[in-house]
Design a protein around this motif. Structure first.
Motif, PDB file in Angstrom:
ATOM      1  N   VAL A  32       0.849  -1.193   0.000  1.00  0.00           N
ATOM      2  CA  VAL A  32       0.000   0.000   0.000  1.00  0.00           C
ATOM      3  C   VAL A  32       0.887   1.246   0.000  1.00  0.00           C
ATOM      4  CG1 VAL A  32      -1.922  -1.147   1.146  1.00  0.00           C
ATOM      5  CG2 VAL A  32      -0.197   0.029   2.520  1.00  0.00           C
ATOM      6  N   SER A  43       2.249   3.833   1.555  1.00  0.00           N
ATOM      7  CA  SER A  43       2.453   4.444   2.867  1.00  0.00           C
ATOM      8  C   SER A  43       3.259   5.733   2.769  1.00  0.00           C
ATOM      9  CB  SER A  43       3.159   3.467   3.807  1.00  0.00           C
ATOM     10  OG  SER A  43       3.401   4.054   5.064  1.00  0.00           O
ATOM     11  N   GLU A  55      -4.282   2.767  -3.938  1.00  0.00           N
ATOM     12  CA  GLU A  55      -5.177   2.919  -2.798  1.00  0.00           C
ATOM     13  C   GLU A  55      -5.289   1.593  -2.057  1.00  0.00           C
ATOM     14  OE1 GLU A  55      -8.922   4.114  -4.342  1.00  0.00           O
ATOM     15  OE2 GLU A  55      -9.316   2.211  -5.353  1.00  0.00           O
ATOM     16  N   TYR A  56      -5.623   1.678  -0.782  1.00  0.00           N
ATOM     17  CA  TYR A  56      -5.702   0.490   0.059  1.00  0.00           C
ATOM     18  C   TYR A  56      -6.758  -0.494  -0.460  1.00  0.00           C
ATOM     19  CZ  TYR A  56      -2.989   2.981   3.666  1.00  0.00           C
ATOM     20  OH  TYR A  56      -2.021   3.637   4.372  1.00  0.00           O
ATOM     21  N   LEU A 104      -0.859  -4.968   4.418  1.00  0.00           N
ATOM     22  CA  LEU A 104      -1.937  -4.059   4.775  1.00  0.00           C
ATOM     23  C   LEU A 104      -1.752  -3.501   6.179  1.00  0.00           C
ATOM     24  CD1 LEU A 104      -4.880  -6.248   3.448  1.00  0.00           C
ATOM     25  CD2 LEU A 104      -4.122  -4.082   2.449  1.00  0.00           C
ATOM     26  N   SER A 115      -7.321  -1.962   7.231  1.00  0.00           N
ATOM     27  CA  SER A 115      -7.542  -2.622   5.941  1.00  0.00           C
ATOM     28  C   SER A 115      -7.321  -4.126   6.053  1.00  0.00           C
ATOM     29  CB  SER A 115      -6.656  -2.013   4.855  1.00  0.00           C
ATOM     30  OG  SER A 115      -5.323  -1.918   5.270  1.00  0.00           O
ATOM     31  N   TYR A 116      -6.385  -4.560   6.928  1.00  0.00           N
ATOM     32  CA  TYR A 116      -6.227  -5.999   7.150  1.00  0.00           C
ATOM     33  C   TYR A 116      -7.485  -6.587   7.785  1.00  0.00           C
ATOM     34  CZ  TYR A 116      -5.514 -10.377   9.370  1.00  0.00           C
ATOM     35  OH  TYR A 116      -5.728 -11.683   9.780  1.00  0.00           O
ATOM     36  N   ASP A 167      -5.790   7.985   2.912  1.00  0.00           N
ATOM     37  CA  ASP A 167      -6.666   7.038   2.223  1.00  0.00           C
ATOM     38  C   ASP A 167      -7.855   6.763   3.141  1.00  0.00           C
ATOM     39  OD1 ASP A 167      -6.479   4.687  -0.102  1.00  0.00           O
ATOM     40  OD2 ASP A 167      -7.502   3.991   1.705  1.00  0.00           O
ATOM     41  N   SER A 224      -6.968   4.069   5.683  1.00  0.00           N
ATOM     42  CA  SER A 224      -5.755   4.213   6.488  1.00  0.00           C
ATOM     43  C   SER A 224      -6.112   4.233   7.976  1.00  0.00           C
ATOM     44  CB  SER A 224      -5.027   5.503   6.114  1.00  0.00           C
ATOM     45  OG  SER A 224      -3.956   5.741   7.001  1.00  0.00           O
ATOM     46  N   THR A 225      -5.476   3.358   8.737  1.00  0.00           N
ATOM     47  CA  THR A 225      -5.803   3.257  10.166  1.00  0.00           C
ATOM     48  C   THR A 225      -5.434   4.532  10.916  1.00  0.00           C
ATOM     49  OG1 THR A 225      -5.345   0.886  10.026  1.00  0.00           O
ATOM     50  CG2 THR A 225      -5.564   1.836  12.215  1.00  0.00           C
ATOM     51  N   SER A 256      -1.082   9.584   0.325  1.00  0.00           N
ATOM     52  CA  SER A 256      -0.046   9.031   1.195  1.00  0.00           C
ATOM     53  C   SER A 256       0.106   9.900   2.440  1.00  0.00           C
ATOM     54  CB  SER A 256       1.302   8.930   0.467  1.00  0.00           C
ATOM     55  OG  SER A 256       1.897  10.208   0.325  1.00  0.00           O
ATOM     56  N   ASP A 311       1.643  -2.591  10.584  1.00  0.00           N
ATOM     57  CA  ASP A 311       1.366  -3.357   9.381  1.00  0.00           C
ATOM     58  C   ASP A 311       2.264  -4.593   9.371  1.00  0.00           C
ATOM     59  OD1 ASP A 311       3.696  -1.942   9.144  1.00  0.00           O
ATOM     60  OD2 ASP A 311       3.172  -0.920   7.307  1.00  0.00           O
TER      61      ASP A 311
END
Length: 300
Positions: free
Chosen positions: A41, A43, A75-76, A95, A99-100, A150, A153-154, A183, A232
């Motif tokens: 991804v 980052s 993108e994720y 990820l 997203s994971y 994104d 994005s966490t 990003s 990640d």
């Protein structure tokens, strides 16, 4: 002689049919004809992530004899879609936490390794604004423009959104605009340039752009820092056979212990080390989402 000739004919025919069957079927996963696709991804700078990913793939090839094809998605969600394709167009992924979890809940990703940065398998997120602005707390974000890396994005969106929600701010109605920058580095740059009033990144993404923006730490301030977030790592599509997964995991752990491996991992994602962790490592963050009443399927 007639029987011998018939026997030769039968053997030749079987050989031709076997060759045709092999030629028509898919080559073995990990072969040069059917490489293992590893999707990353965006980052940091995509070129830097891509360069590090290519080097990791080269080291993995030397270690395992398997062939890899790496790519950096724009993108994720694109990586999750690649894992979810039938057949998968990505066999491995790196990820971030949210997203994971989304991919795992869809049944298309399984955790194997988690990254360690600066001695920790967790990290923090931050909300930033220009130092000369009137934004000094999360409550001050109301009516402002906000930059995120994104939607999935966490640290760059999910956690900040929860933080804003806890302060009574509804991003859909209380923020003037939410801008997708692509990003974490771009969020810092956008805040620095005044393109957005505030934004969110991992802690401390300002260092990633310091070569180009030498005074970034003076111009851009941190107004909030999050609780620890799982790092990640490396995840696999369920379609990848267990023996291939284990071969790759063992190789990555070995590579991470070498100077060349550490340099490649650092170039791609600033990883210092890799450790084994399964899906349960992410359960505390799942519980955080549940307490906030958030459904991963509803977040865009």
């Amino acid at each position: 002689m007639k029987n011998a000739g018939m026997a030769v004919f039968v053997l030749l025919t079987a050989a031709v049919l076997m060759f045709a069957g092999c030629a028509g079927g898919e080559a073995e996963l990990g072969s040069e004809e059917n490489p293992i696709v590893w999707s990353f991804v965006p980052s940091g700078e995509m070129e830097q992530v891509a360069a590090g990913a290519d080097e990791i793939a080269s080291l993995l090839n030397e270690e395992t004899g398997l062939f890899f094809d790496t790519n950096v998605a724009t993108e994720y969600a694109g990586v999750i879609e690649a894992l979810a394709a039938d057949p998968p167009s990505a066999h491995m992924a790196s990820l971030a936490t949210f997203s994971y979890i989304k991919a795992a809940d869809m049944g298309v990703a399984e955790a194997a390794l988690v990254a360690v940065r600066y001695g920790s398998p967790t990290y923090a997120g931050q909300i930033i604004a220009r130092a000369d602005s009137d934004i000094n707390s999360v409550a001050d974000l109301k009516g402002k423009t906000f930059g995120r890396p994104d939607p999935l994005s966490t640290s760059g969106w999910i956690v900040p959104m929860l933080t804003m929600k806890a302060e009574g701010i509804d991003y859909q109605t209380d923020l003037e605009e939410v801008v997708d920058t692509g990003s974490h580095n771009n969020v810092v740059t956008a805040v620095y340039n005044g393109e957005v009033d505030a934004g969110a990144t991992f802690d401390d993404a300002r260092g990633n752009v310091e070569d180009d923006l030498e005074d970034v730490r003076e111009v851009v301030k941190v107004i909030a820092t999050s609780a620890p977030i799982p790092n990640d790592g490396v995840q696999f599509s369920p379609s990848v056979p267990e023996e291939i997964r284990e071969q790759i995991v063992e190789a990555l752990l070995a590579i991470a212990a070498t100077d060349d491996g550490q340099e490649a991992l650092s170039t791609a994602y600033s990883w210092n080390e890799l450790i084994r962790r399964d899906d349960s490592f992410y359960d505390p963050f799942r519980q955080t989402l549940q307490r906030a009443g958030m459904d991963v399927d509803d977040i865009q």
